[in-house]
Every structure is written in structure tokens, then in C-alpha cells.
Design a protein around this motif. Structure first.
Motif, PDB file in Angstrom:
ATOM      1  N   ASP A 153      -5.625  -0.759 -18.603  1.00 59.05           N
ATOM      2  CA  ASP A 153      -6.681  -0.110 -18.950  1.00 59.05           C
ATOM      3  C   ASP A 153      -7.179   0.886 -17.822  1.00 59.05           C
ATOM      4  OD1 ASP A 153      -7.165  -0.827 -21.530  1.00 59.05           O
ATOM      5  OD2 ASP A 153      -8.242  -2.849 -20.702  1.00 59.05           O
ATOM      6  N   ILE A 154      -6.543   1.023 -16.643  1.00 57.71           N
ATOM      7  CA  ILE A 154      -6.679   1.616 -15.456  1.00 57.71           C
ATOM      8  C   ILE A 154      -5.877   2.692 -15.134  1.00 57.71           C
ATOM      9  CG2 ILE A 154      -7.382   1.203 -13.105  1.00 57.71           C
ATOM     10  CD1 ILE A 154      -8.444  -1.665 -13.773  1.00 57.71           C
ATOM     11  N   ALA A 155      -6.142   3.751 -14.934  1.00 58.28           N
ATOM     12  CA  ALA A 155      -5.106   4.920 -14.224  1.00 58.28           C
ATOM     13  C   ALA A 155      -5.538   4.931 -12.976  1.00 58.28           C
ATOM     14  CB  ALA A 155      -5.489   6.291 -15.165  1.00 58.28           C
ATOM     15  N   TRP A 156      -4.430   4.981 -12.045  1.00 56.21           N
ATOM     16  CA  TRP A 156      -4.585   5.010 -10.628  1.00 56.21           C
ATOM     17  C   TRP A 156      -3.537   5.667 -10.113  1.00 56.21           C
ATOM     18  CZ3 TRP A 156      -0.443   2.761  -8.005  1.00 56.21           C
ATOM     19  CH2 TRP A 156       0.486   2.193  -8.834  1.00 56.21           C
ATOM     20  N   ARG A 157      -3.700   5.787  -8.816  1.00 58.06           N
ATOM     21  CA  ARG A 157      -2.575   6.597  -7.911  1.00 58.06           C
ATOM     22  C   ARG A 157      -2.814   6.149  -6.518  1.00 58.06           C
ATOM     23  NH1 ARG A 157      -3.417  11.387  -4.976  1.00 58.06           N
ATOM     24  NH2 ARG A 157      -5.567  12.227  -4.957  1.00 58.06           N
ATOM     25  N   LEU A 158      -1.905   5.807  -5.729  1.00 60.38           N
ATOM     26  CA  LEU A 158      -2.023   5.645  -4.086  1.00 60.38           C
ATOM     27  C   LEU A 158      -2.337   7.014  -3.589  1.00 60.38           C
ATOM     28  CD1 LEU A 158      -1.610   3.744  -1.704  1.00 60.38           C
ATOM     29  CD2 LEU A 158       0.551   4.542  -1.718  1.00 60.38           C
ATOM     30  N   ASN A 159      -3.662   7.092  -2.968  1.00 59.17           N
ATOM     31  CA  ASN A 159      -4.317   8.089  -2.499  1.00 59.17           C
ATOM     32  C   ASN A 159      -3.903   8.429  -1.041  1.00 59.17           C
ATOM     33  OD1 ASN A 159      -5.929  10.710  -2.789  1.00 59.17           O
ATOM     34  ND2 ASN A 159      -7.460   9.573  -1.622  1.00 59.17           N
ATOM     35  N   ILE A 216      -3.925  -1.267   8.767  1.00 62.56           N
ATOM     36  CA  ILE A 216      -3.278  -0.255   7.909  1.00 62.56           C
ATOM     37  C   ILE A 216      -4.304  -0.355   6.798  1.00 62.56           C
ATOM     38  CG2 ILE A 216      -1.424   0.058   6.554  1.00 62.56           C
ATOM     39  CD1 ILE A 216      -0.052  -1.947   8.444  1.00 62.56           C
ATOM     40  N   HIS A 217      -4.725   0.917   6.385  1.00 63.56           N
ATOM     41  CA  HIS A 217      -5.697   1.125   5.350  1.00 63.56           C
ATOM     42  C   HIS A 217      -5.123   1.822   4.224  1.00 63.56           C
ATOM     43  CE1 HIS A 217      -9.584   3.480   4.432  1.00 63.56           C
ATOM     44  NE2 HIS A 217      -9.087   2.911   3.470  1.00 63.56           N
ATOM     45  N   TYR A 218      -4.871   1.244   3.254  1.00 66.13           N
ATOM     46  CA  TYR A 218      -4.343   1.707   1.959  1.00 66.13           C
ATOM     47  C   TYR A 218      -5.537   2.105   0.901  1.00 66.13           C
ATOM     48  CZ  TYR A 218      -0.264  -0.624   3.317  1.00 66.13           C
ATOM     49  OH  TYR A 218       0.975  -1.138   3.755  1.00 66.13           O
ATOM     50  N   GLU A 219      -5.382   3.203   0.334  1.00 64.96           N
ATOM     51  CA  GLU A 219      -6.220   3.666  -0.562  1.00 64.96           C
ATOM     52  C   GLU A 219      -6.097   4.366  -1.820  1.00 64.96           C
ATOM     53  OE1 GLU A 219     -10.127   6.643   0.113  1.00 64.96           O
ATOM     54  OE2 GLU A 219      -8.532   7.788  -0.271  1.00 64.96           O
ATOM     55  N   TRP A 220      -6.465   3.570  -3.077  1.00 62.60           N
ATOM     56  CA  TRP A 220      -5.912   4.095  -4.274  1.00 62.60           C
ATOM     57  C   TRP A 220      -7.487   4.591  -5.052  1.00 62.60           C
ATOM     58  CZ3 TRP A 220      -4.881  -0.574  -2.095  1.00 62.60           C
ATOM     59  CH2 TRP A 220      -3.303  -0.793  -2.001  1.00 62.60           C
ATOM     60  N   SER A 221      -7.053   5.739  -5.736  1.00 63.33           N
ATOM     61  CA  SER A 221      -8.046   6.265  -6.803  1.00 63.33           C
ATOM     62  C   SER A 221      -7.880   5.845  -8.120  1.00 63.33           C
ATOM     63  CB  SER A 221      -7.647   7.935  -6.838  1.00 63.33           C
ATOM     64  OG  SER A 221      -8.247   8.440  -5.518  1.00 63.33           O
ATOM     65  N   TRP A 222      -8.631   5.475  -8.811  1.00 64.35           N
ATOM     66  CA  TRP A 222      -8.629   4.816 -10.084  1.00 64.35           C
ATOM     67  C   TRP A 222      -9.918   5.455 -10.954  1.00 64.35           C
ATOM     68  CZ3 TRP A 222     -13.131   2.904 -12.059  1.00 64.35           C
ATOM     69  CH2 TRP A 222     -14.192   2.434 -11.049  1.00 64.35           C
ATOM     70  N   ILE A 268     -10.246   1.899  -4.450  1.00 68.90           N
ATOM     71  CA  ILE A 268      -9.528   0.822  -3.927  1.00 68.90           C
ATOM     72  C   ILE A 268      -9.318   0.769  -2.620  1.00 68.90           C
ATOM     73  CG2 ILE A 268      -8.527  -1.186  -4.202  1.00 68.90           C
ATOM     74  CD1 ILE A 268      -8.552  -0.614  -7.429  1.00 68.90           C
ATOM     75  N   ASP A 269      -9.849   0.216  -1.635  1.00 74.28           N
ATOM     76  CA  ASP A 269      -9.384   0.327  -0.098  1.00 74.28           C
ATOM     77  C   ASP A 269      -8.864  -0.992   0.047  1.00 74.28           C
ATOM     78  OD1 ASP A 269     -10.213   2.971   0.842  1.00 74.28           O
ATOM     79  OD2 ASP A 269     -11.841   2.236  -0.385  1.00 74.28           O
TER      80      ASP A 269
END
Length: 109
Positions: free
Chosen positions: A80-86, A97-103, A56-57
Motif C-alpha cells: 500500500d506504500i509507494a516509495w523511493r530512496l531519496n 549514515i543518514h538514509y532518507e526515503w520519500s513515501w 522516513i529517515d
């Protein structure tokens, strides 16, 4: 959970939510995509569990944008979603400003 469930969660943050790429690029927007299968379990010659992963960006020009917190809260309380701020990046050319999460999520197709 289905991929459309993730889309619907992100739409609660902003209607400017896109799959794979943004169209029209408003000032603030989300782009999400699935990358593929992370893992799975098989039993009785069939797949019984499948874990799908992706990114998710979020793009914004506003420092300390409240949608950053809202995205994390939405993911956290989805259950139901495991995630982290990548990563967090400042893009000089676009001034975003670009935030990226892995899920990852258990997919029930």
C-alpha cells in the motif's frame, strides 16, 4: 491505510522508531513523518481519495547496516506504500549514515 499502519510497519524493523523526532537517540533509529497531502480525488462534493506523503529517515553508524535492506523490503511488501530512496548522506559531525526515503500512501482516515 492509516498513519499508524506505517508506524507499525516500521516498528517491525526496530523498536527505536519515532514520529517527527528521535528521543534519546540510540545508535540506530528511524524517524518518520507525514508532510501533507500529495493529491486527492473528489466526487459528489466530498473527498473520496486522499494521498498522503512524507519521509522516513534511518540513522546508523554501521556501514552496510542490514536494516537498510529490511526497511526497503518492508515498504516493498506492504502493498500500500509507494516509495523511493531519496538520499544517502554521511554526517561528519555525528558520524551517522543518514538514509532518507520519500513515501506516499492512500489514506483511509
Amino acid at each position: 491505510m492509516k498513519l499508524t499502519d506505517l508506524r507499525d510497519l516500521l516498528l517491525t524493523v526496530t523498536e527505536d522508531t519515532f514520529h517527527y523526532e528521535a528521543h534519546g537517540k540510540p545508535d540506530k533509529y528511524i524517524v518518520w513523518a507525514e508532510d501533507g497531502e500529495v493529491s486527492s480525488n473528489e466526487a459528489d462534493n466530498r473527498k473520496v481519495t486522499q494521498i498522503i506523503g512524507g519521509t522516513i529517515d534511518y540513522f546508523t553508524k554501521e556501514e552496510f547496516d542490514s536494516n537498510f535492506d529490511l526497511i526497503q523490503k518492508t515498504l516493498n511488501y506492504s502493498g500500500d506504500i509507494a516509495w523511493r530512496l531519496n538520499s544517502v548522506q554521511y554526517e561528519k559531525e555525528t558520524k551517522y549514515i543518514h538514509y532518507e526515503w520519500s513515501w506516499e500512501m492512500v489514506y483511509y482516515g
